[in-house]
Design a protein around this motif. Structure first.
Motif, mmCIF file in Angstrom:
data_model
loop_
_atom_site.group_PDB
_atom_site.id
_atom_site.type_symbol
_atom_site.label_atom_id
_atom_site.label_comp_id
_atom_site.label_asym_id
_atom_site.label_seq_id
_atom_site.Cartn_x
_atom_site.Cartn_y
_atom_site.Cartn_z
ATOM 1 N N SER A 188 -18.870 -32.291 15.544
ATOM 2 C CA SER A 188 -19.253 -32.271 14.064
ATOM 3 C C SER A 188 -20.213 -33.318 13.575
ATOM 4 N N PHE A 189 -20.247 -34.444 14.046
ATOM 5 C CA PHE A 189 -20.934 -35.496 13.666
ATOM 6 C C PHE A 189 -20.383 -35.993 12.138
ATOM 7 N N ARG A 190 -19.145 -35.679 11.975
ATOM 8 C CA ARG A 190 -18.438 -36.203 10.529
ATOM 9 C C ARG A 190 -17.583 -37.374 10.918
ATOM 10 N N ASN A 191 -17.933 -38.460 11.452
ATOM 11 C CA ASN A 191 -16.952 -39.594 11.692
ATOM 12 C C ASN A 191 -16.028 -39.872 10.635
ATOM 13 N N THR A 192 -16.496 -40.345 9.546
ATOM 14 C CA THR A 192 -15.843 -40.757 8.390
ATOM 15 C C THR A 192 -14.730 -39.846 8.011
ATOM 16 N N GLU A 193 -15.102 -38.627 7.854
ATOM 17 C CA GLU A 193 -14.062 -37.440 7.461
ATOM 18 C C GLU A 193 -12.657 -37.397 8.390
ATOM 19 N N VAL A 194 -13.362 -37.105 9.625
ATOM 20 C CA VAL A 194 -12.386 -37.102 10.876
ATOM 21 C C VAL A 194 -11.325 -38.434 10.916
ATOM 22 N N PHE A 195 -12.050 -39.457 10.933
ATOM 23 C CA PHE A 195 -11.268 -40.612 11.265
ATOM 24 C C PHE A 195 -10.287 -41.260 10.001
ATOM 25 N N VAL A 196 -10.711 -40.598 8.902
ATOM 26 C CA VAL A 196 -9.843 -40.805 7.678
ATOM 27 C C VAL A 196 -8.767 -40.242 7.821
ATOM 28 N N VAL A 197 -8.679 -38.880 8.281
ATOM 29 C CA VAL A 197 -7.419 -37.990 8.412
ATOM 30 C C VAL A 197 -6.746 -38.298 9.709
ATOM 31 N N VAL A 198 -7.440 -38.884 10.496
ATOM 32 C CA VAL A 198 -6.593 -39.354 11.898
ATOM 33 C C VAL A 198 -5.913 -40.565 11.386
ATOM 34 N N GLY A 199 -6.386 -41.501 10.334
ATOM 35 C CA GLY A 199 -5.324 -42.800 10.118
ATOM 36 C C GLY A 199 -4.488 -42.221 9.033
ATOM 37 N N LEU A 200 -4.564 -41.175 8.148
ATOM 38 C CA LEU A 200 -3.406 -40.803 7.361
ATOM 39 C C LEU A 200 -2.372 -39.977 8.376
ATOM 40 N N TYR A 201 -2.845 -39.498 9.272
ATOM 41 C CA TYR A 201 -1.634 -39.038 10.207
ATOM 42 C C TYR A 201 -0.697 -39.941 10.787
ATOM 43 N N TYR A 202 -1.344 -41.275 11.252
ATOM 44 C CA TYR A 202 -0.726 -42.193 11.820
ATOM 45 C C TYR A 202 0.099 -42.998 10.716
ATOM 46 N N LEU A 203 -0.593 -43.038 9.597
ATOM 47 C CA LEU A 203 0.262 -43.579 8.529
ATOM 48 C C LEU A 203 1.516 -42.832 8.092
ATOM 49 N N ALA A 204 1.506 -41.705 8.087
ATOM 50 C CA ALA A 204 2.565 -40.706 7.944
ATOM 51 C C ALA A 204 3.604 -40.850 9.162
ATOM 52 N N LEU A 205 3.298 -41.099 10.115
ATOM 53 C CA LEU A 205 4.216 -41.129 11.681
ATOM 54 C C LEU A 205 4.877 -42.620 11.452
#
Length: 230
Positions: A188-205
């Motif tokens: 998608s070439f939308r690195n910022t949006e993707v990895f912000v959400v990835v970080g939120l998933y890890y924060l929730a875990l």
């Protein structure tokens, strides 16, 4: 281009939900196996025979002294080159990650358990033996439960680290949270949006794991012996 929220709802979250399940299936067995290794190795390093202590000290030195990335590369890429007779040891990516994480985590946790055991006064050992307990019963029933309570905060921190380090599994082709996020970011070439959400998933875990570990610590507290008295 879709807005962030539209892109997250339609692309990011569905992809990461699949990776989340893989991450959980990786973390849970690796954590349990790592704790079992840590308790066993830590206890043996205090009460075991000298040759076993030396072997386990080398184990701890190797797995604490080498990068986790290198260990994962060994289990997945290098191990198949080691032949036992005509059999080559080839591990699936998931099992290579679980074994790598468990052995590394177990090395660190053995240090916490070892420290907890050494903090128990020797007088308790002599008192238990005076009551007729065998050395094995004394360690497993008297000393180890106390040591485990004292080591639990450190072991809990190691589990928290393991949740974050699990993102390294993607380098050996495991489609976990980070692996799914990386694939989506490339397409998608939308690195910022993707990895912000990835970080939120890890924060929730990590938040959930912290809550569970604190509940376990509270459950194992002995009134009058834990914390400061008022």
């Amino acid at each position: 281009m879709d807005s962030f929220f539209e892109f997250a709802a339609t692309r990011i979250i569905p992809a990461l939900d699949a990776g989340l399940w893989t991450t959980i299936l990786l973390i849970v067995p690796a954590s349990l196996l790592g704790m079992a290794i840590g308790v066993t190795a830590g206890t043996a390093r205090v009460y075991g025979p000298r040759p076993l202590i030396r072997v386990l000290d080398w184990y701890v030195a190797v797995f604490r002294g080498t990068p986790l990335v290198v260990q994962l590369y060994f289990w997945y890429f290098a191990l198949p080159n080691v032949a036992v007779g005509d059999v080559r040891l080839v591990l699936p990516p998931m099992w290579a990650a679980i074994i790598g994480f468990a052995l590394c985590s177990g090395a660190y946790q053995s240090e916490y358990i070892r420290g907890g055991l050494l903090s128990i006064k020797r007088g308790q050992l002599r008192a238990a033996q005076a009551l007729g307990m065998t050395p094995l019963t004394t360690v497993t029933s008297v000393v180890l439960p106390q040591a485990f309570r004292r080591a639990l905060p450190g072991c809990g921190n190691e589990i928290i680290y393991l949740i974050k380090y699990s993102s390294l599994a993607s380098i050996i082709t495991v489609n976990d949270l980070t692996g799914m996020g990386r694939s989506l970011a490339k397409s998608s070439f939308r690195n910022t949006e993707v990895f912000v959400v990835v970080g939120l998933y890890y924060l929730a875990l990590v938040t959930v794991a912290t809550f569970v570990l604190r509940a376990v610590e509270k459950k194992l507290e002995i009134p009058g012996f834990e914390g400061k008295k008022e």
